[in-house]
Design a protein around this motif. Structure first.
Motif, PDB file in Angstrom:
ATOM      1  N   GLY A   5       0.826  -1.186   0.000  1.00 21.75           N
ATOM      2  CA  GLY A   5       0.000   0.000   0.000  1.00 21.75           C
ATOM      3  C   GLY A   5       0.867   1.245   0.000  1.00 21.75           C
ATOM      4  O   GLY A   5       2.101   1.153  -0.038  1.00 21.75           O
ATOM      5  N   PHE A   6       0.217   2.394   0.024  1.00 17.62           N
ATOM      6  CA  PHE A   6       0.923   3.662   0.181  1.00 17.62           C
ATOM      7  C   PHE A   6       0.587   4.198   1.561  1.00 17.62           C
ATOM      8  O   PHE A   6      -0.586   4.413   1.880  1.00 17.62           O
ATOM      9  CB  PHE A   6       0.521   4.660  -0.907  1.00 17.62           C
ATOM     10  CG  PHE A   6       1.546   4.802  -1.997  1.00 17.62           C
ATOM     11  CD1 PHE A   6       2.103   6.033  -2.296  1.00 17.62           C
ATOM     12  CD2 PHE A   6       1.959   3.695  -2.726  1.00 17.62           C
ATOM     13  CE1 PHE A   6       3.052   6.178  -3.297  1.00 17.62           C
ATOM     14  CE2 PHE A   6       2.899   3.821  -3.744  1.00 17.62           C
ATOM     15  CZ  PHE A   6       3.466   5.064  -4.027  1.00 17.62           C
ATOM     16  N   PRO A  17       5.427   3.785  -0.667  1.00 17.42           N
ATOM     17  CA  PRO A  17       5.059   2.365  -0.674  1.00 17.42           C
ATOM     18  C   PRO A  17       5.423   1.677   0.632  1.00 17.42           C
ATOM     19  O   PRO A  17       6.466   1.965   1.239  1.00 17.42           O
ATOM     20  CB  PRO A  17       5.874   1.800  -1.839  1.00 17.42           C
ATOM     21  CG  PRO A  17       6.152   2.966  -2.716  1.00 17.42           C
ATOM     22  CD  PRO A  17       6.314   4.136  -1.793  1.00 17.42           C
ATOM     23  N   TYR A 130      -5.776   2.516   0.141  1.00 14.37           N
ATOM     24  CA  TYR A 130      -4.633   2.824  -0.714  1.00 14.37           C
ATOM     25  C   TYR A 130      -3.719   1.606  -0.718  1.00 14.37           C
ATOM     26  O   TYR A 130      -2.542   1.662  -0.357  1.00 14.37           O
ATOM     27  CB  TYR A 130      -3.856   4.031  -0.197  1.00 14.37           C
ATOM     28  CG  TYR A 130      -4.556   5.375  -0.221  1.00 14.37           C
ATOM     29  CD1 TYR A 130      -5.898   5.509  -0.578  1.00 14.37           C
ATOM     30  CD2 TYR A 130      -3.866   6.533   0.124  1.00 14.37           C
ATOM     31  CE1 TYR A 130      -6.512   6.739  -0.584  1.00 14.37           C
ATOM     32  CE2 TYR A 130      -4.469   7.774   0.116  1.00 14.37           C
ATOM     33  CZ  TYR A 130      -5.805   7.878  -0.237  1.00 14.37           C
ATOM     34  OH  TYR A 130      -6.410   9.117  -0.238  1.00 14.37           O
ATOM     35  N   SER A 131      -4.256   0.488  -1.122  1.00 13.81           N
ATOM     36  CA  SER A 131      -3.531  -0.779  -1.048  1.00 13.81           C
ATOM     37  C   SER A 131      -4.093  -1.742  -2.084  1.00 13.81           C
ATOM     38  O   SER A 131      -5.122  -1.472  -2.709  1.00 13.81           O
ATOM     39  CB  SER A 131      -3.637  -1.377   0.361  1.00 13.81           C
ATOM     40  OG  SER A 131      -4.990  -1.562   0.736  1.00 13.81           O
ATOM     41  N   LYS A 132      -3.415  -2.875  -2.220  1.00 12.57           N
ATOM     42  CA  LYS A 132      -3.768  -3.813  -3.284  1.00 12.57           C
ATOM     43  C   LYS A 132      -4.892  -4.766  -2.888  1.00 12.57           C
ATOM     44  O   LYS A 132      -5.658  -5.225  -3.745  1.00 12.57           O
ATOM     45  CB  LYS A 132      -2.523  -4.620  -3.678  1.00 12.57           C
ATOM     46  CG  LYS A 132      -2.613  -5.271  -5.041  1.00 12.57           C
ATOM     47  CD  LYS A 132      -2.604  -4.247  -6.171  1.00 12.57           C
ATOM     48  CE  LYS A 132      -2.555  -4.888  -7.546  1.00 12.57           C
ATOM     49  NZ  LYS A 132      -2.650  -3.876  -8.624  1.00 12.57           N
ATOM     50  N   ARG A 319      -2.759   7.937 -10.805  1.00 13.10           N
ATOM     51  CA  ARG A 319      -1.977   6.760 -10.403  1.00 13.10           C
ATOM     52  C   ARG A 319      -1.709   6.836  -8.905  1.00 13.10           C
ATOM     53  O   ARG A 319      -1.727   7.901  -8.295  1.00 13.10           O
ATOM     54  CB  ARG A 319      -0.647   6.712 -11.156  1.00 13.10           C
ATOM     55  CG  ARG A 319      -0.761   6.656 -12.662  1.00 13.10           C
ATOM     56  CD  ARG A 319       0.625   6.372 -13.299  1.00 13.10           C
ATOM     57  NE  ARG A 319       1.653   7.257 -12.746  1.00 13.10           N
ATOM     58  CZ  ARG A 319       1.963   8.457 -13.237  1.00 13.10           C
ATOM     59  NH1 ARG A 319       1.299   8.929 -14.288  1.00 13.10           N
ATOM     60  NH2 ARG A 319       2.917   9.186 -12.685  1.00 13.10           N
ATOM     61  N   MET A 320      -1.384   5.692  -8.328  1.00 15.58           N
ATOM     62  CA  MET A 320      -1.105   5.659  -6.900  1.00 15.58           C
ATOM     63  C   MET A 320       0.080   6.547  -6.542  1.00 15.58           C
ATOM     64  O   MET A 320       0.085   7.210  -5.497  1.00 15.58           O
ATOM     65  CB  MET A 320      -0.839   4.206  -6.468  1.00 15.58           C
ATOM     66  CG  MET A 320      -0.668   4.015  -4.961  1.00 15.58           C
ATOM     67  SD  MET A 320      -2.170   4.207  -3.958  1.00 15.58           S
ATOM     68  CE  MET A 320      -1.961   5.851  -3.280  1.00 15.58           C
ATOM     69  N   ASP A 321       1.088   6.581  -7.412  1.00 11.34           N
ATOM     70  CA  ASP A 321       2.272   7.373  -7.086  1.00 11.34           C
ATOM     71  C   ASP A 321       2.059   8.878  -7.277  1.00 11.34           C
ATOM     72  O   ASP A 321       2.979   9.671  -7.055  1.00 11.34           O
ATOM     73  CB  ASP A 321       3.497   6.901  -7.891  1.00 11.34           C
ATOM     74  CG  ASP A 321       3.324   7.004  -9.402  1.00 11.34           C
ATOM     75  OD1 ASP A 321       2.305   7.577  -9.845  1.00 11.34           O
ATOM     76  OD2 ASP A 321       4.208   6.519 -10.127  1.00 11.34           O
ATOM     77  N   MET A 343      -6.003   1.501  -9.008  1.00  9.00           N
ATOM     78  CA  MET A 343      -5.095   0.678  -8.224  1.00  9.00           C
ATOM     79  C   MET A 343      -4.297  -0.298  -9.066  1.00  9.00           C
ATOM     80  O   MET A 343      -3.371  -0.938  -8.561  1.00  9.00           O
ATOM     81  CB  MET A 343      -5.861  -0.058  -7.124  1.00  9.00           C
ATOM     82  CG  MET A 343      -6.590   0.861  -6.136  1.00  9.00           C
ATOM     83  SD  MET A 343      -5.561   2.173  -5.413  1.00  9.00           S
ATOM     84  CE  MET A 343      -4.346   1.190  -4.558  1.00  9.00           C
ATOM     85  N   SER A 345      -2.251   0.699 -10.969  1.00 13.39           N
ATOM     86  CA  SER A 345      -0.959   1.388 -10.995  1.00 13.39           C
ATOM     87  C   SER A 345      -0.082   1.025  -9.797  1.00 13.39           C
ATOM     88  O   SER A 345       1.086   1.421  -9.741  1.00 13.39           O
ATOM     89  CB  SER A 345      -1.179   2.897 -11.017  1.00 13.39           C
ATOM     90  OG  SER A 345      -1.806   3.343  -9.827  1.00 13.39           O
ATOM     91  N   LEU A 346      -0.631   0.261  -8.844  1.00 17.22           N
ATOM     92  CA  LEU A 346       0.139  -0.154  -7.665  1.00 17.22           C
ATOM     93  C   LEU A 346       0.572  -1.585  -7.865  1.00 17.22           C
ATOM     94  O   LEU A 346      -0.214  -2.530  -7.719  1.00 17.22           O
ATOM     95  CB  LEU A 346      -0.728  -0.020  -6.400  1.00 17.22           C
ATOM     96  CG  LEU A 346      -0.051  -0.432  -5.083  1.00 17.22           C
ATOM     97  CD1 LEU A 346       1.171   0.407  -4.793  1.00 17.22           C
ATOM     98  CD2 LEU A 346      -1.063  -0.303  -3.932  1.00 17.22           C
TER      99      LEU A 346
END
Length: 348
Positions: A5-6, A17, A130-132, A319-321, A343, A345-346
């Motif tokens: 996750g972020f 991350p 904010y995670s997979k 994107r997540m980043d 997500m 993008s993660l």
């Protein structure tokens, strides 16, 4: 299960991350892969520890759309492959009077937040969307109706239900006169939902430059709150005003706008507001109220309503980043009207 996750590790560092483990699924749990996650103003407050109770490391995110990848042995409502949603809470006691009537958000023992809460069994603090992946008790998983755009639906799980709930509580329907203060993530959903319910909707704004946007979202009018003559003409003109402003502000200019028994409902600001003058409240039998999210049953009702009416938030996909830049833009009110993280993008 191992996932990524972020996370923010303190209030003054960017999100970055973080590899971590989700708890092992219990018999009544649903495991999902997160596809999209909305970015709520509460996420920013939480990351910055604005409320003073953030537990670090923290992973925000409570507007979640995902796909079921595994279910516990006792799960009956969902199966692998189903598209599902999770909002601001992932558990409650399930036995108090509020839970029994479908108001889990008002659980007497306290509902468990999707992030910033504590698991009722392991006592670990919860980490958000904010995670997979996410592991959630079945009762707090929602069905995504057919036809609802998965990429745009995520903000309905907070911004949508936060504004839908007071509209339903105060019985908004055909001909209701509804004002909406603020035209951000919450405000634009309040306009769309109230319009969808048949209300006459007015956006209240400090300047007239949002008139075009307000009408495009479904509002019937825009009232400039800094115009004394226009405000005076609008006196007694509203049954309900939804106040979505997320910072300290003055409620007094809006109270004379309410008709007898009218209500101003605060859904944006958690914290102090300027001292209210009780004269218009007492003489007009007007009231100030607050409203959180709705319960699980009402949230599902909201999703079904939005699918039937084709009501969706206006979103910008990121994107997540890009989350730290998105937070900076949120602080400048530079978003129309909600960020959604793709997500995909993660990467693990």
């Amino acid at each position: 299960m191992k996932t990524i996750g972020f996370a923010c590790t303190s209030a003054d560092v960017p999100l970055a991350p973080l590899s971590f483990e989700r708890r092992a699924p219990r018999a009544n749990d649903v495991v999902m892969e997160i596809l999209y996650c909305g970015v709520c103003h509460s996420d920013l407050h939480w990351a910055k520890n604005d409320w003073g109770w953030t537990v670090f490391p923290a992973i925000p995110g409570h507007e979640i759309i995902g796909r079921v990848i595994e279910t516990g042995t006792d799960v009956t409502r969902y199966k692998a492959g189903d598209f599902v949603a999770v909002g601001c809470m992932v558990d409650s006691c399930q036995h108090c009077d509020q839970c029994r009537k479908g108001e889990e958000q008002l659980c007497r023992e306290g509902q468990t937040g999707t992030y910033g809460g504590f698991d009722r069994f392991t006592k670990e603090h919860t980490l958000g969307g904010y995670s997979k992946h996410l592991v959630v008790r079945e009762e707090f998983v929602l069905r995504v109706p057919d036809g609802l755009d998965l990429a745009r639906a995520a903000p309905l799980l907070c911004a949508g239900i936060t504004t839908y709930s007071p509209l339903r509580t105060w019985n908004v329907g055909l001909g209701s006169r509804v004002g909406v203060i603020g035209l951000g993530g919450l405000g634009h959903m309040a306009v769309k939902l109230a319009s969808g319910m048949g209300a006459h909707v007015t956006v209240l704004s400090r300047t007239p430059d949002k008139a075009k946007d307000a009408h495009a979202l479904g509002a019937n009018a825009l009232l400039v709150s800094t115009d004394p003559e226009a405000m005076a003409k609008a006196a007694n003109g509203f049954d309900l005003i939804i106040d979505t402003v997320p910072v300290r502000h003055d409620l007094n200019p809006y109270m004379p706008l309410l008709d007898v028994d009218g209500t101003l409902v605060i859904v944006g600001q958690l914290g102090p507001v300027d001292e209210p003058n009780t004269v218009p409240m007492v003489l007009g039998r007007r009231r100030i109220a607050g409203s959180p999210i709705g319960g699980i049953r009402q949230t599902q009702e909201m999703l079904d309503f939005c699918a039937a009416k084709n009501i969706l938030p206006d979103v910008e996909m990121i994107r997540m980043d890009e989350i730290n830049h998105a937070f900076e833009r949120m602080e400048r009110s530079d978003v129309r009207y909600r960020f959604v993280i793709d997500m995909a993008s993660l990467a693990l």
